[in-house]
Design a protein around this motif. Structure first.
Motif, mmCIF file in Angstrom:
data_model
loop_
_atom_site.group_PDB
_atom_site.id
_atom_site.type_symbol
_atom_site.label_atom_id
_atom_site.label_comp_id
_atom_site.label_asym_id
_atom_site.label_seq_id
_atom_site.Cartn_x
_atom_site.Cartn_y
_atom_site.Cartn_z
ATOM 1 N N UNK A 97 1.649 -22.749 -2.155
ATOM 2 C CA UNK A 97 1.583 -22.952 -0.709
ATOM 3 C C UNK A 97 1.960 -21.692 0.056
ATOM 4 N N UNK A 98 2.607 -20.757 -0.633
ATOM 5 C CA UNK A 98 3.004 -19.509 0.021
ATOM 6 C C UNK A 98 1.969 -18.417 -0.155
ATOM 7 N N UNK A 99 1.307 -18.398 -1.307
ATOM 8 C CA UNK A 99 0.350 -17.333 -1.635
ATOM 9 C C UNK A 99 -1.059 -17.895 -1.538
ATOM 10 N N UNK B 154 -1.212 -10.542 -0.435
ATOM 11 C CA UNK B 154 -0.629 -9.584 -1.369
ATOM 12 C C UNK B 154 0.548 -10.286 -2.046
ATOM 13 N N UNK B 155 0.656 -10.155 -3.371
ATOM 14 C CA UNK B 155 1.726 -10.806 -4.110
ATOM 15 C C UNK B 155 2.269 -9.861 -5.173
ATOM 16 N N UNK B 156 3.473 -10.155 -5.629
ATOM 17 C CA UNK B 156 4.124 -9.327 -6.646
ATOM 18 C C UNK B 156 4.671 -10.213 -7.758
ATOM 19 N N UNK C 58 -5.199 -15.649 -9.401
ATOM 20 C CA UNK C 58 -6.057 -16.747 -8.966
ATOM 21 C C UNK C 58 -5.772 -17.185 -7.547
ATOM 22 N N UNK C 59 -4.507 -17.090 -7.141
ATOM 23 C CA UNK C 59 -4.137 -17.508 -5.789
ATOM 24 C C UNK C 59 -4.672 -16.563 -4.727
ATOM 25 N N UNK C 60 -4.570 -15.251 -4.955
ATOM 26 C CA UNK C 60 -4.949 -14.296 -3.902
ATOM 27 C C UNK C 60 -6.454 -14.080 -3.818
ATOM 28 N N UNK C 61 -7.172 -14.352 -4.916
ATOM 29 C CA UNK C 61 -8.623 -14.243 -4.890
ATOM 30 C C UNK C 61 -9.132 -12.814 -4.790
ATOM 31 N N UNK C 62 -10.417 -12.692 -4.529
ATOM 32 C CA UNK C 62 -11.073 -11.394 -4.542
ATOM 33 C C UNK C 62 -10.622 -10.480 -3.413
ATOM 34 N N UNK C 63 -10.196 -11.049 -2.309
ATOM 35 C CA UNK C 63 -9.794 -10.234 -1.165
ATOM 36 C C UNK C 63 -8.311 -9.873 -1.171
ATOM 37 N N UNK C 64 -7.553 -10.422 -2.107
ATOM 38 C CA UNK C 64 -6.127 -10.132 -2.189
ATOM 39 C C UNK C 64 -5.816 -9.211 -3.346
ATOM 40 N N UNK C 65 -4.520 -8.983 -3.571
ATOM 41 C CA UNK C 65 -4.128 -8.106 -4.675
ATOM 42 C C UNK C 65 -2.744 -8.491 -5.180
ATOM 43 N N UNK D 12 7.069 -12.166 7.222
ATOM 44 C CA UNK D 12 7.832 -13.325 7.668
ATOM 45 C C UNK D 12 7.174 -14.603 7.138
ATOM 46 N N UNK D 13 7.999 -15.479 6.593
ATOM 47 C CA UNK D 13 7.493 -16.711 6.012
ATOM 48 C C UNK D 13 7.139 -16.582 4.558
ATOM 49 N N UNK D 14 7.170 -15.363 4.015
ATOM 50 C CA UNK D 14 6.896 -15.175 2.594
ATOM 51 C C UNK D 14 7.980 -15.803 1.734
ATOM 52 N N UNK D 15 7.624 -16.146 0.502
ATOM 53 C CA UNK D 15 8.556 -16.821 -0.403
ATOM 54 C C UNK D 15 8.800 -15.969 -1.647
#
Length: 225
Positions: A51-53, A58-60, A75-82, A168-171
């Motif tokens: 629910x956060x990503x 962008x995720x780490x 899988x969560x961020x998809x093709x446009x994320x990293x 802000x709001x990131x988990x």
């Protein structure tokens, strides 16, 4: 329909199942076949992080290990994320690359042979302040050298680094494993560090199995303010 599905949580297809049989001699003999959710730490954390990503985020993965969380975040961020992943062991990164290839992961992951405490330093400048989710699984590499473990001093630095690049709001999720030598000491130090964070920086939630005093995992969830 499961309660997760009703609430919009993803329902993992491969999560473990608890099976318990009463003695057949008993007239009340029952076969239980119930999926575990809160009892399976990794499933629980991934459900929350889903629910956060979101696509395009962008995720780490702060502790790549064998790449399970890395693949999930990809899988969560998809093709446009990293996704950016950190690990100090080349063995872990090699294992993660194989898992990403086998899992059909998109070309949206950068793995770094570096400690997670350098996260803020190494993350490209254009992504700072945009990170939606950071996942930590503390302890040692499953199947690897059990003597190489995460340490409180670098983990605390990494938490602060993660908060400095999050939106802000990131988990931020931390799974604390205490069953190995040094694990409980690190868990207590990390919990104390997070308890001391300014509420204007993050809100912190601690999760533990309340009626299972010998459970070897605890969870911290931090929401960036």
């Amino acid at each position: 329909m499961s309660w997760e599905a009703r609430m919009g949580f993803p329902v993992p297809q491969d999560r473990p199942v608890v099976q318990q049989s009463l003695a057949l001699a008993s007239p009340k003999a029952v076969q239980y076949n119930r999926p575990m959710f809160i009892s399976h730490t990794v499933t629980f954390v991934k459900a929350l992080m889903s629910h956060a990503v979101r696509p395009g985020d962008i995720a780490v993965d702060a502790t790549v290990g064998n790449g399970h969380d890395t693949l999930f975040l990809s899988g969560q961020v998809g093709e446009q994320g990293h996704v950016f992943g950190f690990d100090i062991q080349q063995e872990a990164l090699d294992s993660a690359r194989c898992r990403l290839e086998e899992g059909g992961a998109r070309n949206n992951v950068t793995l770094m042979h570096e400690g997670h405490e350098r996260m803020a330093e190494l993350l490209p400048g254009e992504f700072r302040g945009r990170v939606a989710g950071v996942m930590f699984n503390l302890g040692y590499l499953p199947g690897g050298d059990g003597q190489i473990i995460t340490r409180a001093e670098t983990t605390r630095t990494a938490i602060d680094a993660a908060l400095s690049v999050m939106k802000k709001g990131g988990i931020l999720s931390l799974v604390l494993y205490t069953g190995h030598p040094g694990g409980e000491e690190e868990a207590q130090a990390v919990e104390a560090h997070c308890a001391g964070l300014d509420m204007d920086t993050a809100r912190v939630m601690r999760c533990a199995m309340h009626n299972h005093p010998t459970a070897q995992t605890r969870i911290l969830l931090l929401e960036r303010r």
